[in-house]
Design an enzyme around this catalytic site. Structure first.
Site, PDB file in Angstrom:
ATOM      1  N   GLU A   1       1.197  -1.296   0.062  1.00  0.00           N
ATOM      2  CA  GLU A   1      -0.015   0.123  -0.093  1.00  0.00           C
ATOM      3  C   GLU A   1       0.841   1.402  -0.033  1.00  0.00           C
ATOM      4  O   GLU A   1       1.911   1.515   0.878  1.00  0.00           O
ATOM      5  CB  GLU A   1      -1.060  -0.042   1.271  1.00  0.00           C
TER       6      GLU A   1
ATOM      7  N   GLU B   1     -13.293   5.561  -0.900  1.00  0.00           N
ATOM      8  CA  GLU B   1     -14.256   4.785  -0.082  1.00  0.00           C
ATOM      9  C   GLU B   1     -15.126   5.617   1.113  1.00  0.00           C
ATOM     10  O   GLU B   1     -14.500   5.995   1.790  1.00  0.00           O
ATOM     11  CB  GLU B   1     -13.645   3.701   0.376  1.00  0.00           C
TER      12      GLU B   1
ATOM     13  N   LYS C   1     -15.670   4.435   4.676  1.00  0.00           N
ATOM     14  CA  LYS C   1     -14.308   4.080   5.643  1.00  0.00           C
ATOM     15  C   LYS C   1     -14.378   5.099   6.849  1.00  0.00           C
ATOM     16  O   LYS C   1     -14.842   6.062   6.739  1.00  0.00           O
ATOM     17  CB  LYS C   1     -12.885   4.257   4.997  1.00  0.00           C
TER      18      LYS C   1
ATOM     19  N   GLU D   1      -9.001   9.221   4.955  1.00  0.00           N
ATOM     20  CA  GLU D   1      -9.166   7.609   4.614  1.00  0.00           C
ATOM     21  C   GLU D   1     -10.100   7.465   3.679  1.00  0.00           C
ATOM     22  O   GLU D   1      -9.996   6.535   3.013  1.00  0.00           O
ATOM     23  CB  GLU D   1      -9.374   7.060   5.913  1.00  0.00           C
TER      24      GLU D   1
END
Length: 397
Positions: free
Chosen positions: A274, A328, A331, A337
């Protein structure tokens, strides 16, 4: 004449076996092809369907993909797509897999073997960022889950095609500045050392989640933003190794190599599972902008295209999975994030780093492209096997 006849008989008798053996060898899957991959997270209620995601990945020519679970709708959508997929065993399953090998065997049968070979599952990520956290009970389950999952793949004759690994955050390290000073934290060594020994035996890499974005946020007074974004900078000098670093990601990776060397596993490869840069954040995340996200990801892509290593491991091309495919919106945590995506919810590019987004196309055109891709893969494998047989015949006659 008699000897020539015997040789011909030997060739024709063994030819079917040679074809099968070579065909298997040519389709054996590596866990990572090339240098660039992406994480396909799905904690969102507005992203494209898995079949549309396959179309998007193929448009963008991104072959290496990681998911964080084993959702069957995703595994089915990837069938015949020619994409190489690492699936995740979430942290919540580690206890169950660690305590009972039969559970691990059943899981691999149902979620890996059942989809092969049409869905090219090339890896299983057992847990994510387990070590270095606050849950010591979970840390204690990791080794057993890893070994049981691997033994299940071995029992099913999948171990040569499906790689077993786990990813770590920077929380497993002591101070990593300069890179050569990095070691594993004392509180994780009891779990890390047997894990590294096992991975060295089965040929798995050390998987690192590395975020210059987060490092910069934690120490903006010391870290140059240009150093974090792969831009022109004086960089840092490591007096122990005599190496100079012009970007923070390389330094983070070489810090991991230094920790591995200190632990006795200096030959283990580090793969970044990541990394990314948020395009939007909270008021205390002022560097989370579209411009900085574009700069980081564009420069990272250019750096990976060079297929070069780090200053400490110059001959080992860096391999990276970027985080992430989409924003997203479900999240938890800070705004950043939810804003790492390279693509928007409708499949268009979030910002331009050279990828193509989804084109307006009918379902039939997608099916056609999928069929064409599968046919090309089959033809390539057939051609390789046929060529090998011709060579064998030529040598033996």
């Amino acid at each position: 004449m008699f000897l020539e006849g015997m040789r011909l008989c030997w060739v024709f008798f063994h030819l079917p076996f040679l074809i099968i053996f070579y065909a298997i060898a040519t389709i054996r899957v590596n866990a990572f092809t090339g240098t660039y991959g992406i994480n396909y997270g799905r904690l969102a209620d507005n992203i494209p369907s898995p079949s549309k995601v396959v179309e998007l990945l193929r448009e963008a020519k991104i072959k290496n993909v990681r998911i964080y679970d084993f959702d069957h709708s995703v595994l089915e959508a990837f069938s015949g797509a020619g994409l190489e997929l690492v699936i995740g065993l979430p942290n919540g399953y580690l206890n169950n897999m660690s305590t009972n090998p039969d559970n691990a065997l059943d899981w691999v049968k149902e979620n890996v073997q059942a989809f092969l070979p049409d869905t090219r599952i090339v890896g299983i990520a057992v847990g994510n960022e387990v070590l270095g956290g606050t849950d010591q009970e979970l840390e204690g389950y990791l080794y057993g889950a890893v070994t049981n999952i691997y033994n299940a793949t071995k029992q099913l004759n999948l171990d040569s095609a499906v790689q077993v690994s786990t990813s770590h955050s920077s929380a497993v390290f002591n101070d990593s500045y300069p890179p050569s000073s990095c070691t594993f934290s004392g509180n994780v060594k009891q779990y890390m050392n047997p894990l590294l020994k096992f991975f060295s035996q089965i040929g798995s890499p050390f998987c690192l989640n590395a975020y210059p974005f987060l490092s910069y946020l934690s120490d903006p007074a010391t870290i140059d933003i240009n150093y974090a974004l792969f831009q022109k900078t004086s960089g840092i000098y490591d007096p122990e190794t005599g190496l100079r670093y012009d970007n923070l990601l390389d330094a983070q990776i070489d810090a991991a190599y230094a920790a591995l060397e200190d632990a006795g596993f200096g030959k283990m490869e580090v793969i970044v599972t990541e990394t990314g840069w948020a395009s939007r954040g909270d008021t205390n995340e002022d560097v989370a902008t579209v411009q900085n996200a574009r700069t980081y990801n564009y420069n990272l892509r250019k750096r990976l295209a060079l297929r070069k290593g780090t200053p400490l491991r110059p001959k080992v091309p860096l391999r990276v999975y970027v985080f992430a495919l989409f924003n997203e919106d479900d999240k938890p945590g800070p705004t950043s994030e939810r804003n790492y995506g390279l693509f928007t919810a409708n499949g268009s590019i979030a910002y331009d780093i050279g990828f193509k987004g989804l084109k307006s196309s009918s379902a039939s055109s997608l099916l056609s492209a999928k069929d064409i891709g599968a046919t090309r893969v089959w033809l390539k494998q057939y051609s390789a096997a046929f060529a090998a047989c011709v060579v064998v015949l030529f040598l033996l006659l």
